[in-house]
Design a protein around this motif. Structure first.
Motif, PDB file in Angstrom:
ATOM      1  N   LEU A 248      -2.614  -9.302   2.212  1.00 24.22           N
ATOM      2  CA  LEU A 248      -3.280 -11.068   3.216  1.00 24.22           C
ATOM      3  C   LEU A 248      -4.678 -11.207   3.108  1.00 24.22           C
ATOM      4  O   LEU A 248      -4.097 -12.261   2.814  1.00 24.22           O
ATOM      5  N   GLU A 249      -5.458 -10.009   2.611  1.00 26.88           N
ATOM      6  CA  GLU A 249      -7.110 -10.923   2.663  1.00 26.88           C
ATOM      7  C   GLU A 249      -6.293 -11.834   1.354  1.00 26.88           C
ATOM      8  O   GLU A 249      -7.074 -13.093   0.528  1.00 26.88           O
ATOM      9  N   TYR A 252      -4.895 -15.351   1.768  1.00 27.21           N
ATOM     10  CA  TYR A 252      -5.857 -15.690   2.683  1.00 27.21           C
ATOM     11  C   TYR A 252      -6.889 -16.359   2.184  1.00 27.21           C
ATOM     12  O   TYR A 252      -6.687 -17.704   1.876  1.00 27.21           O
ATOM     13  N   PRO A 264      -6.706 -11.863   8.043  1.00 27.34           N
ATOM     14  CA  PRO A 264      -5.917 -10.595   8.331  1.00 27.34           C
ATOM     15  C   PRO A 264      -5.812  -9.964   8.946  1.00 27.34           C
ATOM     16  O   PRO A 264      -4.728  -8.870   9.286  1.00 27.34           O
TER      17      PRO A 264
END
Length: 282
Positions: A248-249, A252, A264
């Motif tokens: 997710l990081e 993003y 995230p």
């Protein structure tokens, strides 16, 4: 209008907003629409006596319904938004450069026109984006006739009263499912479960027979009284709600967008449900 507006969604619990200035107050073809200014929340839109969005905290609602499923999916190119006439959801989705097309289906053209006039801080220039395909039509009818496929469908509806009631039915959700690409996601607005438990239970009772993964996630929007708000989550791609934090990081960071609520970490935490919501989901 009076100097105070009383929120009329809950019969036994009322919240009130002091009106500093009325910008619009009239009936459209489909509903009564009011836009006014409150000292704390800024510009506020209400439909049929129910507060829909405020300038102050709209970013929480829109970011969580838009960015969370987009980052969970990881490869969203085509998005369908049902409702969302204020343009806030559209504006958030279009922040993603990987999104190639957004179809937005809104029943009430007047909501769009007045949002562009009075709520530009919410919709920005989203309605001018060439990636937008704007359809003025009943969302339920559109889904029934739709033959196109989408990676993500966002149901940015009013509560299940009045024009929005048909967007909380078994047939509507089944039609949405048929318009999802393989691995696609359907997310929905499902109110505040502490006060509107039946709304969430009903949606998930329809989701569970048609999706491999059916649950909800939460975010707290101060405007909506009663605690965290629930967003329905349906997909046949199991595990999309459990994307690891490092992935997710990375997504993003690659998107290079600015958010005021979504992170995230918040994304992961949103699926951690308190006990009373777990019971509703089960």
């Amino acid at each position: 209008m009076k100097s105070w507006v009383t929120e009329e969604l809950h019969a036994d619990i009322h919240s009130r907003f002091r009106v500093k200035e009325v910008l619009f107050d009239n009936k459209t073809e489909h509903q009564n629409l009011v836009i006014y200014v409150n000292e704390i929340y800024g510009r506020v839109m209400a439909l049929d006596g129910v507060t829909q969005i405020t300038e102050r905290d709209e970013f929480i609602y829109h970011e969580m319904l838009a960015h969370l499923p987009i980052f969970a999916h990881g490869a969203v190119k085509k998005v369908l938004i049902v409702g969302g006439g204020d343009g806030g959801m559209l504006e958030e989705v279009l922040k993603h450069p990987t999104v190639e097309k957004v179809t937005m289906v809104e029943l009430d053209r007047t909501v769009i026109e007045l949002s562009k006039k009075h709520l530009p801080m919410i919709c920005g220039n989203a309605f001018e984006d060439p990636r937008l395909d704007l359809v003025i039509k009943d969302g339920c009818l559109f889904m029934k006739e739709c033959s196109e496929k989408y990676d993500l469908i966002i149901v940015d509806s009013t509560d299940p009263i009045g024009p929005g009631e048909v967007l909380f039915t078994d047939n509507f959700y089944t039609d949405c499912k048929s318009c999802l690409e393989e691995g696609g996601i359907l997310v929905t607005q499902n109110g505040v479960p502490f006060l509107q438990a039946d709304e969430l239970k009903s949606t998930l009772s329809f989701f569970k027979p048609i999706f491999a993964e059916a649950t909800c996630y939460l975010a707290t929007v101060p405007t909506y009284v009663g605690g965290p708000m629930a967003f329905g989550w349906g997909t046949d791609q199991k595990g999309l709600k459990d994307i690891p934090l490092d992935q997710l990081e990375a997504r993003y960071k690659a998107a290079a967008i600015e958010t005021k609520y979504y992170t995230p970490e918040i994304h992961r935490a949103a699926f951690a449900l308190p006990g009373y919501v777990q019971k509703l989901v089960a």
